[in-house]
Design an enzyme around this catalytic site. Structure first.
Site, PDB file in Angstrom:
ATOM      1  N   LEU A   1      26.995  13.515  55.685  1.00 31.66           N
ATOM      2  CA  LEU A   1      28.074  12.652  55.208  1.00 31.66           C
ATOM      3  C   LEU A   1      29.299  13.444  54.796  1.00 31.66           C
ATOM      4  O   LEU A   1      30.288  12.893  54.367  1.00 31.66           O
ATOM      5  CB  LEU A   1      27.580  11.843  54.002  1.00 31.66           C
ATOM      6  CG  LEU A   1      26.748  10.618  54.371  1.00 31.66           C
ATOM      7  CD1 LEU A   1      26.104  10.038  53.139  1.00 31.66           C
ATOM      8  CD2 LEU A   1      27.626   9.574  55.041  1.00 31.66           C
ATOM      9  N   ARG A   2      29.192  14.749  54.917  1.00 33.18           N
ATOM     10  CA  ARG A   2      30.276  15.561  54.406  1.00 33.18           C
ATOM     11  C   ARG A   2      31.583  15.277  55.140  1.00 33.18           C
ATOM     12  O   ARG A   2      32.664  15.375  54.571  1.00 33.18           O
ATOM     13  CB  ARG A   2      29.919  17.039  54.507  1.00 33.18           C
ATOM     14  CG  ARG A   2      30.592  17.836  53.441  1.00 33.18           C
ATOM     15  CD  ARG A   2      30.123  19.260  53.416  1.00 33.18           C
ATOM     16  NE  ARG A   2      29.057  19.473  52.469  1.00 33.18           N
ATOM     17  CZ  ARG A   2      28.097  20.363  52.632  1.00 33.18           C
ATOM     18  NH1 ARG A   2      28.071  21.100  53.710  1.00 33.18           N
ATOM     19  NH2 ARG A   2      27.183  20.525  51.727  1.00 33.18           N
TER      20      ARG A   2
END
Lengths: 602, 343
Positions: B279-280
């Site tokens: 999700l970075r």
């Protein structure tokens, strides 16, 4: 290169080269000296010289001449064995202990001002050192650097990041009469030129000119055109001019751009062709921009021609480019012959753990311990070295320093790919496909890879060990096929590469993709029985050397022949058609992980 | 270059790199900036000049780690007046830009026993390392791809936690080490470890300017700078201070920037379409967009911000297929087009 022969009468030069070797050497010498003079006139603008020359009396003489011209406060020599710790200021431990007060020693970087840094064998500098030198060149303007590049043809050259920061580039291939008759005293003209330099006016047009020239030579770094202007300026000053003229640019181009060119500007014959286009386009753009760049293409042609004429060397921009790109790949290049063992070579020390005593660095451990003696024995009052109180230095686990190696657990996967005719095109493509997907695995694991292909009568190292699997993929796409199956030769080469890899400190791991139908013996003669015997012998040699391998049978159905070879290799055996890709990956991962340990035959 | 660095606003071209650095300076939580590209394109010059342009930092006076006076993360390490319970003063210090040399030792990086003090005075004192110097500033690693693995490990640890923890020589010290990691390098010389690559919030592919006029302008400015750096700085003083003001305002405005649900959706869809790991990507994209909106003086993030910043945020996060010739930037463009049409 043997340079001990006395000046000779003109003879024919090397193939395709200059007709007159002596003439060439003379021109080179003149260039080299001119470069030294330009640097002496404009050290801040040009920063240094990249000299390409094998060790020779002429090179020594040139270095003497140059140093005499530069007349530095001091000459620092930075060779590949230079201790990185000496770059920065540090405490002199022994003196400090002995005298009971802090004694600091300046690092190299603290005392660069007004000096010359001489880098013999500059192409061998390890990354931290050359990085430090490059940064120093960026940050401090008041020293100059001479990088001497041995330039043995097979070797990689000076690191591109250093070359890019040194204004001038010259070469010497031998000596000439002038080498020995030239005076070592700086001629007055250089001293005078230093004063003139500030008065030389550089117009916008000059800068435009240099910028476009650099592009024409396929040089994209922005440092180079700057150096071209600075070289031209120094040249103008040498000739007592206050403005840059064509002759100044000619000399500047010959010493800055030409040696680094990756392509040649349009020549007369091709004038209307593609290379001219950017210039026209540029002129159009310039007109729109109301700031016309007034450039006469004829000027450029003249300068390029004159510079080329001045540049007596045989010049092949493509070869140069290849060499540069080889150099920029650093350790990836020349895997087999490269004797520069960077990997696995001690590059310093780090704190050790209890289980690492074997690579303990006594010296650094002692230094670490000495520093702490006064804490450990405060009653001794700094008298650690005092004989009366000596009860041995107290060393604790904290002090252990072990040799640091660049990266000890890497695996280099050597793909040995059958590119023979028996391996029909369809199956070769399958093998390629399998290799490509295994490369993906290598990429994820940060393995290094090498590719060997065998077909016809010999095996080829298509790709020397490299950290860039993408390049291996490219090699695979380009791989030709056809001819016999010299499997033994392939194994032999794999063995050689594997040993080299091991010497570099990596663990080699061979992945063999073949249908096993060897029909060319080691000596290149056709014949199945001989070939099979050679294969057996080579496979056993690999095994005996403890090289782990993995056998991927690419034949239409799994064959006993292949299983036997795999047995000789003590390799894990897989049949390409019978296993799904995921299994192949899993197996490969496991096998590579086990490299170095024993892998059981399945 | 002499003691003064090149003025940031005098840099020609490199719009992406400049933007990425400014965003990271506005919001350090975006993560570092990775600049990969050709030699001689002014990567180093641009990065070094940034720190000089930025407004000075506020730090606890006398703290060797340069800790923030208003920091609430608890007391700083020994040596800092705050940790000793003294009354603290606030000092203003220029933003640090620490060079990390490739051959740096672990001790120099993390700090270690001050050997001099130990030997001469018999005192056991901690000597802060480069990580302390870089606190609240920039840590610059040129040729980051050649950095040794064990140093990379330390950097990863500290960059993730914002704290440097030293447990050696009988020390047990933790001090704040929040820095913007800036790395540059030439990918031809070796690839970057994926873990490290992933740590960089933004990545820029630096290419050499091919517009002749731009190149000439670069030469002219460099020449003018070398000839008289004082005068050159004076000429750009106004521009620099205007930019400084803009950054300061953006930093203050940052927390109040609103992000619409639509924007979140767009970010999620885009990252899904690209199949970026974890999700970075989304998080960084939103953070960077907020910083960008703040920089532009807006109160809300718009989808166009994401479109502009997606290449910077996502290029290096795509799962790389070493066998595909399609550059990441093209994939991003395609995904952007698709998502944009749906939105």
């Amino acid at each position: 290169m043997n340079e001990h022969s006395p000046p000779q009468y003109p003879q024919s030069g090397p193939a395709g080269g200059h007709p007159d070797l002596l003439e060439k050497q003379k021109t080179e010498w003149q260039h080299a000296v001119l470069a030294a003079q330009l640097l002496a006139v404009n050290p801040q603008g040009l920063r240094g010289i990249h000299m390409v020359a094998a060790p020779s009396p002429a090179r020594t003489r040139w270095a003497e001449t140059t140093l005499a011209l530069l007349n530095p406060k001091k000459v620092h020599t930075v060779s590949h064995s230079f201790d990185i710790a000496h770059l920065h200021s540090r405490t002199d431990l022994l003196t400090t202990l002995a005298e009971g007060r802090t004694v600091k020693v300046d690092g190299l970087l603290d005392k660069l001002s007004g000096t010359v840094v001489l880098m013999p064998q500059a192409s061998l500098l390890l990354p931290p050192l050359r990085r430090a030198m490059a940064t120093a060149l960026d940050n401090a303007v008041d020293f100059t650097a001479l990088a001497i590049d041995e330039a043995d043809d097979g070797e990689e050259g000076l690191s591109a990041s250093l070359d890019d920061r040194l204004g001038l580039s010259v070469a010497l291939s031998g000596q000439c009469l002038e080498t020995w008759t030239a005076s070592l005293d700086p001629p007055d003209i250089v001293k005078k030129a230093r004063k003139t330099l500030k008065k030389v006016v550089i117009s916008d047009r000059d800068m435009e000119f240099a910028s476009i020239l650099a592009l024409q030579f396929g040089i994209y770094s922005m440092r180079m055109p700057y150096f071209t202007v600075q070289a031209a300026r120094a040249h103008a000053a040498l000739n007592g001019r206050r403005k840059l003229e064509k002759a100044d640019f000619t000399a500047a181009v010959a010493l800055t751009l030409l040696p680094r060119a990756t392509r040649m500007p349009s020549s007369d014959q091709e004038e209307a062709n593609e290379p001219e286009a950017p210039e026209e386009q540029q002129q159009q753009e310039a007109e729109e921009n109301t700031q016309p760049i007034d450039l006469n293409p004829a000027d450029i042609d003249q300068i390029v021609e004159a510079a080329q004429a001045m540049f007596a060397q045989d010049f092949d921009p493509i070869a140069k480019q290849q060499k540069m790109s080889r150099a920029s790949q650093g350790r990836a290049s020349r895997g087999v012959k490269n004797k520069r063992v960077k990997h696995g070579r001690p590059v310093g020390v780090r704190r050790g753990r209890r289980d690492e005593i074997r690579s303990l660095s006594m010296r650094d451990t002692l230094i670490a311990a000495i520093g702490k003696q006064s804490i450990r024995r405060p009653m001794l009052n700094n008298s650690v070295l005092d004989g009366h109180n000596r009860s041995g230095i107290r060393i604790s686990l904290d002090d252990f320093r072990v040799l640091r190696r660049s990266s000890p657990q890497r695996v280099t996967t050597i793909f040995l790919v059958d590119a023979s005719g028996s391996h029909a095109v369809g199956r070769l493509n399958e093998a390629k496909g399998a290799t490509l997907s295994m490369l993906q695995t290598c990429y994820e694991r940060r393995d290094r890879v090498a590719v060997i292909s065998f077909g016809g009568y010999e095996a080829n190292l298509s790709l020397a060990p490299t950290g860039a699997p993408a390049r291996a993929a490219r090699e695979m796409h380009l791989m030709p096929s056809g001819g016999g199956t010299p499997l033994a030769a392939g194994l032999k080469l794999a063995q050689k590469v594997a040993m080299q890899v091991r010497q570099d400190g990596d663990t080699p791991f061979v992945v063999l993709l073949t249908d096993g139908k060897a029909n060319i013996a080691l000596d290149g003669r056709p014949g199945r029985p001989e070939a099979a015997a050679d294969v057996k012998a080579m496979a056993q040699t690999l095994f005996a050397n403890g090289i782990e391998s993995f056998f991927v049978d690419t034949g239409p159905r799994s064959s006993d022949l292949c299983k036997e070879i795999a047995g000789d290799l003590n390799a894990r055996y897989l049949h390409l058609h019978r296993v799904p890709q995921e299994v192949l990956h899993q197996e490969l991962k496991q096998a590579a992980r086990g490299a170095g340990k024993q892998v059981n035959l399945t | 270059m002499t003691s003064k660095s090149f003025p940031f606003t005098a840099i020609v071209g490199q719009a992406d790199l400049r933007l990425a650095l400014l965003l990271a300076a506005i919001d350090p939580r975006i993560g570092g900036v990775l600049a990969f590209g050709d030699r001689g394109t002014g990567k180093t010059t641009t990065i070094r000049s940034l720190a000089h342009m930025l407004p000075p930092d506020k730090a606890t006076f006398g703290c060797p780690y340069g800790c923030k006076p208003d920091s609430t993360v608890g007391p700083c390490a020994p040596g800092c007046p705050k940790s000793e319970g003294k009354k603290t003063k606030i000092a203003s210090r220029p933003v640090s830009c620490v060079d990390l040399p490739l051959g740096v030792s672990e001790d120099r990086l993390t700090g270690a026993l001050d050997i001099e003090k130990a030997m001469v005075e018999g005192k056991k004192e901690f000597q802060p390392g480069l990580l302390a110097d870089a606190n609240n500033g920039f840590l610059y690693v040129d040729e980051v791809n050649l950095l040794e693995d064990h140093i990379v490990d330390i950097l990863l640890d500290v960059a993730a936690s914002g704290e440097n923890i030293v447990e050696k020589d009988g020390f047990s010290i933790r001090h704040p080490a929040r820095f913007v990691l800036v790395g540059s390098g030439n990918p031809e010389e070796g690839e970057l470890r994926p873990q490290l690559q992933d740590r960089f919030g933004l990545a820029v592919n630096v290419t050499t300017p091919m517009d002749p006029r731009e190149r000439v302008e670069i030469l002219k400015r460099r020449e003018a700078f070398e000839a008289d750096s004082e005068a050159f700085h004076a000429a750009y003083k106004h521009k620099n201070s205007r930019l400084r003001g803009k950054v300061t305002r953006a930093r203050t405005a940052l927390d109040a920037i609103e992000v619409d649900d639509k924007v979140f959706h767009f970010a999620a869809e885009l990252c899904l379409a690209l199949g970026s790991d974890g999700l970075r990507g989304e998080l960084t994209l939103i953070k960077a967009s907020r910083a960008y909106a703040a920089f532009e003086g807006r109160k809300t993030v718009v989808v166009e911000d994401l479109v502009k910043l997606a290449p910077l945020v996502l290029t290096h996060r795509l799962r790389q297929d070493p066998l595909s010739d399609m550059p990441s930037s093209a994939r991003i463009e395609r995904a952007l087009d698709a998502c944009y049409e749906r939105a």
